[in-house]
Scaffold this motif. Structure first.
Motif, PDB file in Angstrom:
ATOM      1  N   THR A 113      -9.281   0.565   5.857  1.00 42.21           N
ATOM      2  CA  THR A 113      -7.989   1.223   5.796  1.00 42.21           C
ATOM      3  C   THR A 113      -6.902   0.353   6.407  1.00 42.21           C
ATOM      4  N   ASP A 143      -4.587   5.907   7.563  1.00 42.35           N
ATOM      5  CA  ASP A 143      -5.868   6.336   6.976  1.00 42.35           C
ATOM      6  C   ASP A 143      -6.019   5.912   5.521  1.00 42.35           C
ATOM      7  N   ALA A 144      -4.960   5.367   4.927  1.00 40.09           N
ATOM      8  CA  ALA A 144      -4.996   4.983   3.508  1.00 40.09           C
ATOM      9  C   ALA A 144      -5.767   3.672   3.325  1.00 40.09           C
ATOM     10  N   PRO A 145      -6.457   3.485   2.200  1.00 42.01           N
ATOM     11  CA  PRO A 145      -7.140   2.209   1.932  1.00 42.01           C
ATOM     12  C   PRO A 145      -6.124   1.091   1.760  1.00 42.01           C
ATOM     13  N   THR A 159       0.823  -1.207   0.000  1.00 40.17           N
ATOM     14  CA  THR A 159       0.000   0.000   0.000  1.00 40.17           C
ATOM     15  C   THR A 159       0.855   1.254   0.000  1.00 40.17           C
TER      16      THR A 159
END
Length: 351
Positions: free
Chosen positions: A184, A160-162, A132
């Motif tokens: 996330t 907070d990133a998917p 990611t």
């Protein structure tokens, strides 16, 4: 007393005959899709009238609640074990992936025990987090090799990133089932805390990115290499490094078009990464003991006895015709532009 036993046994038989249990076939199907425990699979099916789709939704909601509770409960625990993991999506100049650009990431995910660090679920999690970070990294164009390409990633930003699967969409059982396919990095870590029962912490992350160098500068090139030691998989372990290799030569383009040169280049790149990991390496150049270029080139099998890394690189560049003498001036060479090296348990001062 003896007269009362038949009545007791009868009531027990009546209870067992009327208590509806989820069929073993459905329990097995749900476990195959989600990898949850037998008890949790039965609980989900019982709460969903043995509807597998509804049970998956129930598990998703239950995991979110139990994960948050468990994370809060274990947040105070020290997490001194874990894994360093590298993800390289594009290796740079001369590689078939990424059109010659560089895109890679290094992350450290901590847990409480070595037992969990070697768990397959934890290994997949750290691989996904590294993937990611590499995939979402922002790259900038620059023609200057002096620029810094290693950038720390703020933890909150990555949390907070998917979450993106390192295996690709739909390949893991949980992803196919829809359990864990959303959310996330932070929610995936909380879910893993609920499943594994230990505190899990994203300690640090860096990315290395560079857009392809324009064709007008065919004499320049950047490549990335990694080496990870002390783990089950070659991309995960207790200590690891990413190294950015800079190439310069008027013959770079034709050399990269030959299989033999590319194979030799990959071999010396890997030797450099192993050297960084295997020695107490803290810098590239300098007078200090940890300077890479001052070390004996022990990880390169073709190194001469007592030859330093700096001398070994210069000799290799000449042997492979990467360096040419032009009016007595060396034109070209290979060098380590930047590197990052981590060991599990270190303090991440930069973050």
């Amino acid at each position: 007393m003896l007269k009362t036993r038949p009545a007791i046994f009868a009531s027990l038989r009546f209870y067992s005959q009327n208590a509806e249990k989820p069929p073993l076939k459905l329990v097995a199907e749900l476990r195959k899709l989600t990898e949850v425990s037998i008890t949790k699979a039965r609980e989900a099916l019982a709460a969903s009238n043995n509807d597998v789709s509804a049970a998956l939704d129930w598990l998703q909601k239950d995991l979110a609640v139990s994960g948050a509770k468990k994370a809060a409960k274990v947040a105070h625990r020290a997490a001194g074990e874990g894994l360093v993991s590298a993800s390289i999506l594009s290796r740079g100049t001369g590689s078939s992936d990424g059109h010659g650009g560089v895109r890679a990431a290094l992350v450290e995910l901590n847990c409480e025990t070595d037992f969990v660090a070697r768990n397959a679920l934890f290994g997949r999690l750290v691989a996904d987090v590294a993937h990611t970070a590499a995939f979402l990294a922002e790259s900038g164009s620059s023609r200057q090799l002096e620029r810094t390409y290693v950038h720390p990633v703020p933890r909150e930003q990555l949390l907070d990133a998917p979450l993106l699967s390192a295996e690709g969409p739909g390949l893991s059982p949980a992803t196919r089932a829809g359990l864990g396919s959303q959310g996330t990095v932070g929610s995936a870590i909380r879910d893993s805390i609920a499943k594994l029962g230990e505190n899990i912490v994203l300690q640090r992350a860096v990315t290395v990115t560079h857009d392809p160098i324009p064709r007008v500068r065919g004499d320049l090139g950047l490549r990335i290499v990694s080496y990870i030691h002390g783990g089950v998989l070659p991309t995960q372990g207790r200590i690891g490094a990413l190294a950015l290799i800079a190439l310069k030569s008027p013959r770079l383009t034709p050399l990269l078009g030959t299989l033999n040169f590319c194979e030799e280049l990959e071999r010396i790149e890997r030797s450099l990464a192993r050297q960084i990991v295997g020695f107490d390496t803290s810098s590239i150049r300098g007078e200090e003991e940890g300077a890479l270029y001052n070390q004996p080139f022990m990880m390169f099998g073709d190194a001469l006895e007592g030859e330093t890394v700096e001398a070994g690189l210069a000799r290799w560049a000449r042997q492979k015709q990467l360096v040419l003498d032009t009016d007595g001036t060396d034109a070209g060479g290979l060098e380590v532009a930047e590197f990052v090296k981590w060991t599990i348990g270190e303090t991440a001062d930069a973050l």
